[in-house]
Design a protein around this motif. Structure first.
Motif, PDB file in Angstrom:
ATOM      1  N   GLN A   1       3.424   1.755   7.736  1.00  0.00           N
ATOM      2  CA  GLN A   1       4.856   1.517   7.947  1.00  0.00           C
ATOM      3  C   GLN A   1       5.501   0.822   6.757  1.00  0.00           C
ATOM      4  O   GLN A   1       6.638   1.139   6.390  1.00  0.00           O
ATOM      5  CB  GLN A   1       5.078   0.716   9.242  1.00  0.00           C
ATOM      6  N   TRP A   2       4.790  -0.100   6.136  1.00  0.00           N
ATOM      7  CA  TRP A   2       5.364  -0.809   4.984  1.00  0.00           C
ATOM      8  C   TRP A   2       5.632   0.162   3.840  1.00  0.00           C
ATOM      9  O   TRP A   2       6.728   0.184   3.279  1.00  0.00           O
ATOM     10  CB  TRP A   2       4.447  -1.943   4.529  1.00  0.00           C
TER      11      TRP A   2
ATOM     12  N   GLN B   1      -3.845  -2.565  13.997  1.00  0.00           N
ATOM     13  CA  GLN B   1      -2.467  -2.970  13.739  1.00  0.00           C
ATOM     14  C   GLN B   1      -2.243  -3.187  12.246  1.00  0.00           C
ATOM     15  O   GLN B   1      -1.208  -2.809  11.709  1.00  0.00           O
ATOM     16  CB  GLN B   1      -2.105  -4.238  14.519  1.00  0.00           C
ATOM     17  N   GLY B   2      -3.206  -3.789  11.574  1.00  0.00           N
ATOM     18  CA  GLY B   2      -3.076  -4.004  10.141  1.00  0.00           C
ATOM     19  C   GLY B   2      -2.983  -2.698   9.368  1.00  0.00           C
ATOM     20  O   GLY B   2      -2.153  -2.558   8.457  1.00  0.00           O
TER      21      GLY B   2
ATOM     22  N   TRP C   1       0.649 -10.800   3.335  1.00  0.00           N
ATOM     23  CA  TRP C   1      -0.288 -10.361   4.372  1.00  0.00           C
ATOM     24  C   TRP C   1      -1.131  -9.190   3.890  1.00  0.00           C
ATOM     25  O   TRP C   1      -2.296  -9.087   4.234  1.00  0.00           O
ATOM     26  CB  TRP C   1       0.427 -10.012   5.684  1.00  0.00           C
TER      27      TRP C   1
ATOM     28  N   GLU D   1      -1.925   0.197  10.555  1.00  0.00           N
ATOM     29  CA  GLU D   1      -0.617   0.782  10.888  1.00  0.00           C
ATOM     30  C   GLU D   1       0.490   0.066  10.124  1.00  0.00           C
ATOM     31  O   GLU D   1       1.447   0.708   9.658  1.00  0.00           O
ATOM     32  CB  GLU D   1      -0.362   0.699  12.397  1.00  0.00           C
ATOM     33  N   ASN D   2       0.379  -1.251   9.963  1.00  0.00           N
ATOM     34  CA  ASN D   2       1.373  -2.006   9.193  1.00  0.00           C
ATOM     35  C   ASN D   2       1.427  -1.536   7.747  1.00  0.00           C
ATOM     36  O   ASN D   2       2.508  -1.472   7.150  1.00  0.00           O
ATOM     37  CB  ASN D   2       1.080  -3.504   9.247  1.00  0.00           C
TER      38      ASN D   2
END
Length: 147
Positions: A25-26, A18-19, A74, A21-22
């Protein structure tokens, strides 16, 4: 005999996926993304921008354009190898996510035709994604099940 303690769990792995993928996306949501992708893909590589979209490619600007302090907390604290020693590893590069057959991001390959090394592999979870996998691996099941 050397014994190793396994410290990661399914939750850790899921959080890592998830990190990563984040991060994709960011960067793809930033104001400079489309302009930089046109420079990398259309002007430099003579490829349609749709190739960048198909690969989920994104651009990482130089720190002079976007200071490290402007990146989300993050990302700076839990960078997954994307930020090291308060520095962007893929700074100034066009970055292509490396995905596993489950279509999850497991690492990155950064490309800059004007620097050495031209290609830079991320080092996530103790392995180099580009050295242990290949681009397009997320589509392998489709290739083997189609006629």
């Amino acid at each position: 005999m050397i014994e190793y303690e396994v410290t990661s769990s399914i939750e850790d792995i899921t959080e890592t996926y998830q990190g990563l993928e984040n991060i994709v996306q960011w960067f793809r949501s930033q104001f400079y993304h489309e302009h930089m992708m046109k420079l990398y893909f259309e002007q430099t590589r003579k490829l349609p921008i749709s190739v960048a979209d198909d690969l989920d490619a994104f651009a990482v600007p130089d720190e002079s354009e976007v200071p490290i302090t402007e990146y989300p907390t993050w990302m700076r604290e839990y960078s997954l190898g994307f930020i090291r020693n308060n520095r962007l590893v893929m700074e100034g590069r066009c970055v292509m996510p490396i995905k596993n057959p489950d279509k999850r991001v497991i690492g990155f390959i950064g490309w800059d035709p004007f620097t050495t090394p031209k290609y830079l592999d991320s080092n996530n979870a103790g392995y180099k994604a580009g050295a242990t996998t290949f681009m397009g691996m997320e589509n392998i099941r489709e290739y083997y099940t189609s006629d």
